[in-house]
Design an enzyme around this catalytic site. Structure first.
Site, PDB file in Angstrom:
ATOM      1  N   LYS A  44     -10.291 -56.179  -9.553  1.00  0.00           N
ATOM      2  CA  LYS A  44     -11.290 -55.705  -8.585  1.00  0.00           C
ATOM      3  C   LYS A  44     -12.679 -56.235  -8.920  1.00  0.00           C
ATOM      4  CE  LYS A  44      -8.556 -51.510  -7.904  1.00  0.00           C
ATOM      5  NZ  LYS A  44      -8.397 -50.070  -8.246  1.00  0.00           N
ATOM      6  N   GLN A  88     -10.311 -44.671 -10.458  1.00  0.00           N
ATOM      7  CA  GLN A  88      -9.064 -45.327 -10.848  1.00  0.00           C
ATOM      8  C   GLN A  88      -8.044 -44.268 -11.265  1.00  0.00           C
ATOM      9  OE1 GLN A  88      -8.503 -48.712 -10.681  1.00  0.00           O
ATOM     10  NE2 GLN A  88      -6.363 -48.189 -11.109  1.00  0.00           N
ATOM     11  N   ASP A 113     -11.736 -46.302  -1.136  1.00  0.00           N
ATOM     12  CA  ASP A 113     -10.291 -46.212  -1.338  1.00  0.00           C
ATOM     13  C   ASP A 113      -9.624 -45.435  -0.204  1.00  0.00           C
ATOM     14  OD1 ASP A 113      -9.110 -47.601  -3.379  1.00  0.00           O
ATOM     15  OD2 ASP A 113      -9.645 -46.165  -4.937  1.00  0.00           O
ATOM     16  N   THR A 368     -72.485 -32.361  -4.078  1.00  0.00           N
ATOM     17  CA  THR A 368     -73.150 -31.066  -4.137  1.00  0.00           C
ATOM     18  C   THR A 368     -72.258 -30.135  -4.953  1.00  0.00           C
ATOM     19  OG1 THR A 368     -72.052 -30.187  -2.188  1.00  0.00           O
ATOM     20  CG2 THR A 368     -74.045 -31.481  -1.802  1.00  0.00           C
TER      21      THR A 368
END
Length: 898
Positions: A44, A88, A113, A368
């Protein structure tokens, strides 16, 4: 066939280059170290690299628990750079694992998947365009398609009913108009069913269970099985076969996939296809680098409600939602109620390689006593850039201190429609100030204990106790021994024990608790990590010994506990504005005796979060002569950050004050009367402050904060004078009454200025003598003729130079009401001497704090006290209409403090 699919995917990924820096992202999560899993994962990762997908492999040990696996999945789910997540299987852990729970934890939009129940449910309902199809069935459909055989109307038989192959294969064939029969190992007439199949898909997991004579003549056979059978001719003693007896089936089938080399490569190709498809869907919804954030644009009311009423009318979004919108992971966020959260420093480590956004610092002119709306402008500008121009934008401001939000100048975290909400969360919740005060008490207690006269051996035993016959020596104590030239820790001689224990402190040099408190807050603000904070805390000088050497918190052995107690205080606090713009609210060092700006960590984290196209708007305390100078010479020197644009906030009434209108409370009537000559005289002060900002080499924009009594002629005059002074641009702002819409012109000017090439430079080199650094600041920032060092300050400078502190930046503490040290000298005072009365070494914070002799004008105090005595209130300015009366005692204390 899989090669053709990957080549097409490679072209699609290359087409995504139109989005700079964008690549599809894939993560493979593995538990354990099975050989077969490692083989599949390597396939893969190789395919992803060939196509151009950014793939990462996360391997957890077999000791990983289910909770640890789920935490990793959540982190990947929240990462916008990852578009596909594969868990897996099997999960090879020694601990119990609920595979269904783990696979369903994957976000459906990243479940490439196709194994989550949501994707399976959509597939079973026929929502094929809105789900991810499991890769093996999807690969089978691709293989069938490439045979040229139409699925429509065919008899299809699927053998196997697993969630990964059989069940989704049945659904896919059905929704592609085949007549589908699902069989399995218990089907009685399996051979007869196979014989009727025009399309046969087998995934039963039994070696060669389907015989060739069962197959219909000319059928398409897709074999998904991977089995090992004995084979003595192979070196391994076994070979791989499918679920179909290939030698006999090939004689009858019109098409059959081999094993190996058939379905497997196509499965991997379909996994890559799903990942690329996920990235495409991401690009359809989001622009890379842009937050998916919801803003709330307000419709201002007339007459304008009070700040508290506006805050109460605004419903802030849950802080967890805001955190997700700006790219934070849930594990990086520590919520404190619904509206606030601390952000863990892990977030900065995760983003450290990301580019920074544009850095804008907001300062002001000498104001101021009521202030000029600098923080309001900071928040208004952030809202304009974010909610109105749709640019990733963060505001970073200081936490309010009691002196700011109970005093005359408002809450110090914005106002009107440019404020942080909810107001009560900002002002009244326990803040770091109390923590820092507690730390000071702790250090003072340790100091007092060490300063007492003890029997040397008894004190040594207390500090370095015996444990199992050995001395327990802390790292701080080892450092002290090293500083003393003692190279051992045990045993020590009596002389060495005396030198170690007896600090010999000169009580007249002890640091007071107020200075200690301020330095600890400055350290929080200037530290970029926990490690740096601990190092800085260890350097705090609490006194000098009688030999003239510094005594530090490390010598007292309290720097470690200090760092531990301040660990949480180092985390920036995330909140939001009225319009939903994110804000970091963090630390509150004083702007006179410290650098007076939000923390380095808040700025650094925000710059990473907004990305290269975003903006971070931060603030510096008081005017450009004080706060901005310290911001650059102290904060930027330690942070390494370089701003792109400086914004100076000015108001018509403050410039009238510099043009000759008497200062004091309440504001005189002359402030609300048009007097262009007086205003033009006062613009000399604006010119000076623009020059002060330009001294650092950056483009300067003047934001004229519009009050309801200002005339158009006055506003145009100020803008024109600012441009003549060299400002990049000058614009009017109405963000107090209109929110971000009132700062749009400012935001557009900031965008243009940020594109200009800057030549940033510091005002001085830290290596020059400290007196020269003081002289440089006094002359270039304040316009002083020179500095006048008192005998005490000269003595201190000599001592600090001897101790090695002479190369620190300088921090001059003077009044913020004038360029000089006299608060009554307005405009641009000249030819004055700046008296330096005392100097303190804030070694931990990293600067020399130089005190000046400030002149308190009795007229200013008496005028104010008389008015308070007569009316017990302050006449509201245009920016404070609708607010309740101020408590007179608080205002008296405030004026006296000037």
């Amino acid at each position: 066939m899989s090669r053709l699919v990957k080549e097409q995917l490679k072209k699609e990924v290359a087409a995504m280059n139109q989005f700079p820096g964008f690549r599809p992202g894939l993560v493979v999560l593995q538990v354990g170290d099975r050989d077969d899993s490692n083989l599949y994962i390597s396939m893969k990762l190789k395919a992803a690299a060939e196509i151009g997908i950014n793939a990462n492999h996360i391997r957890l040990p077999e000791t990983a628990t289910e909770d640890e696996v789920l935490q990793r999945i959540v982190a990947v789910n929240e990462n916008p750079a990852v578009h596909g997540l594969i868990v897996q299987l099997p999960l090879d852990s020694i601990n119990p694992m609920n595979t269904e729970k783990v696979t369903n934890a994957v976000a459906p939009e990243k479940d490439v998947d196709g194994l989550t129940s949501i994707n399976a449910g959509k597939l079973s309902r026929g929502d094929l365009g809105d789900c991810f199809i499991p890769c093996t069935p999807n690969g089978c459909m691709e293989l069938i398609s490439q045979t040229g055989v139409s699925v429509m109307g065919k008899n299809a038989v699927v053998i196997g009913r697993s969630k990964i192959v059989g069940a989704p294969m049945h659904d896919l064939l059905l929704w592609n108009h085949a007549t589908v029969t699902t069989c399995h190992s218990k089907t009685l007439d399996l051979a007869e069913q196979v014989g009727r199949a025009d399309i046969l898909v087998v995934g039963a997991g039994r070696a060669e269970m389907v015989k060739g004579e069962w197959v219909k003549e000319g059928a398409v056979v897709i074999d998904c099985g991977i089995n090992h059978i004995p084979d003595s001719s192979k070196a391994s003693g076994k070979r791989v076969v499918g679920d179909v007896h290939y030698p006999s089936a090939i004689e009858r089938a019109g098409y059959i996939t081999p094993v190996p080399g058939g379905v497997g490569p196509m499965t991997v190709a379909m996994l890559m296809k799903n990942t690329v498809e996920s990235a495409k869907r991401f690009l359809q919804k989001y622009t890379p680098g842009k937050w998916n954030i919801e803003y709330t644009k307000k419709n201002p009311l007339e007459p304008q409600p009070s700040d508290a009423e506006i805050s109460c009318s605004c419903q802030s979004k849950p802080i967890g939602q805001l955190a997700r919108e700006v790219g934070l992971f849930s594990e990086e966020v520590e919520p404190y109620g619904r509206s606030r959260a601390k952000i863990r420093l892990d977030a900065l480590k995760r983003m450290e390689k990301q580019p920074d956004g544009k850095y804008v610092v907001v300062t002001g002119i000498t104001s101021t006593p009521l202030g000029e709306g600098k923080c309001t402008t900071t928040l208004g500008l952030a809202q304009a850039l974010g909610a109105h121009l749709n640019i990733n934008t963060f505001a970073c401001v200081q936490e309010p201190s009691p002196g700011s939000f109970f005093g005359a100048r408002g809450i110090a975290v914005g106002g009107g429609y440019s404020q942080i909400i909810p107001l009560e969360e900002v002002c009244l919740r326990p803040c770091k100030g109390q923590i820092v005060f507690d730390m000071c008490v702790f250090v003072q207690f340790a100091f007092d204990m060490i300063s007492q006269v003890y029997i040397l051996q008894a004190l040594f035993d207390l500090l370095v106790p015996l444990k199992k016959g050995q001395r327990s020596v802390s790292p701080a104590q080892l450092n002290r021994l090293k500083k003393l030239g003692i190279e051992k820790s045990d045993p020590l001689t009596r002389t060495e024990i005396r030198r170690f224990v007896q600090l010999d402190i000169d009580p007249d040099t002890a640091t007071d608790s107020g200075s200690l408190e301020n330095e600890i807050m400055a350290i929080l603000s200037l530290s970029s990590s926990e490690e740096e904070m601990q190092q800085r805390l260890a350097k705090i000088v609490v006194a000098t010994n009688k030999s003239g050497d510094p005594v530090t918190t490390e010598d007292l052995d309290v720097s470690g506990p200090l760092a531990m107690l301040l660990k949480d205080a180092l985390k920036p606090v995330l909140m939001q504005t009225v319009e939903g713009t994110p804000v970091f609210l963090h630390t509150s060092p004083l702007a006179d005796i410290a650098q007076g700006s939000p923390s380095i960590l808040a700025d650094k984290l925000a710059l990473k979060m907004v990305g290269s196209g975003g903006f971070v708007v931060t603030e510096s305390g008081h005017g450009a002569d004080i706060g901005l100078e310290k911001f650059f010479n102290i904060k930027c020197r330690y942070s390494g950050l370089r701003p792109d644009v400086v914004v100076i906030v000015a108001t018509v009434h403050s410039l009238k004050m510099h043009g000759g209108v008497q200062a004091g409370l309440p504001l005189p009537k002359e402030y609300s009367q048009e007097n262009l000559k007086q205003l033009e005289r006062g613009c000399c002060h604006l010119k000076r402050q623009v020059e002060n900002a330009q001294a650092f080499g950056l483009p300067v924009i003047v934001a004229v904060n519009k009050f309801s009594g200002d005339t158009e002629a006055e506003l145009e005059l100020v803008c024109g004078q600012a441009r003549q002074a060299g400002a990049f641009d000058a614009v009017q702002c109405t963000n107090w009454s209109e929110g971000g819409a009132g700062a749009l012109a400012l935001a557009e000017a900031v965008q243009r200025a940020a594109k200009q090439p800057g030549q940033f430079s510091f005002l001085y080199d830290t290596q020059i003598p400290a007196a020269d650094k003081l002289r440089t600041v006094a002359q270039k920032m304040y316009g002083a003729k020179d500095i006048a060092l008192s005998p005490k300050s000269k003595e201190k400078l000599a001592l600090y130079t001897k101790q090695g502190f002479g190369n620190l930046p300088v921090c001059i503490a003077k009044t913020h009401l004038s360029l000089s040290n006299d608060p009554m000298l307005k405009g641009v005072p000249t030819n004055f001497m700046l008296p330096i009365t005392d100097i303190k070494a804030n070694v931990g914070a990293g600067f020399l704090c130089c005190l000046t002799e400030s002149v308190i004008n009795a007229d200013l105090v008496s005028i104010t006290l008389k008015h308070l005595t007569d009316s017990n209130e302050i006449t509201p300015s245009p920016h404070t209409r609708g607010r309740k009366k101020h408590d007179s005692k608080v205002i008296v204390d405030f004026i006296k403090s000037l």
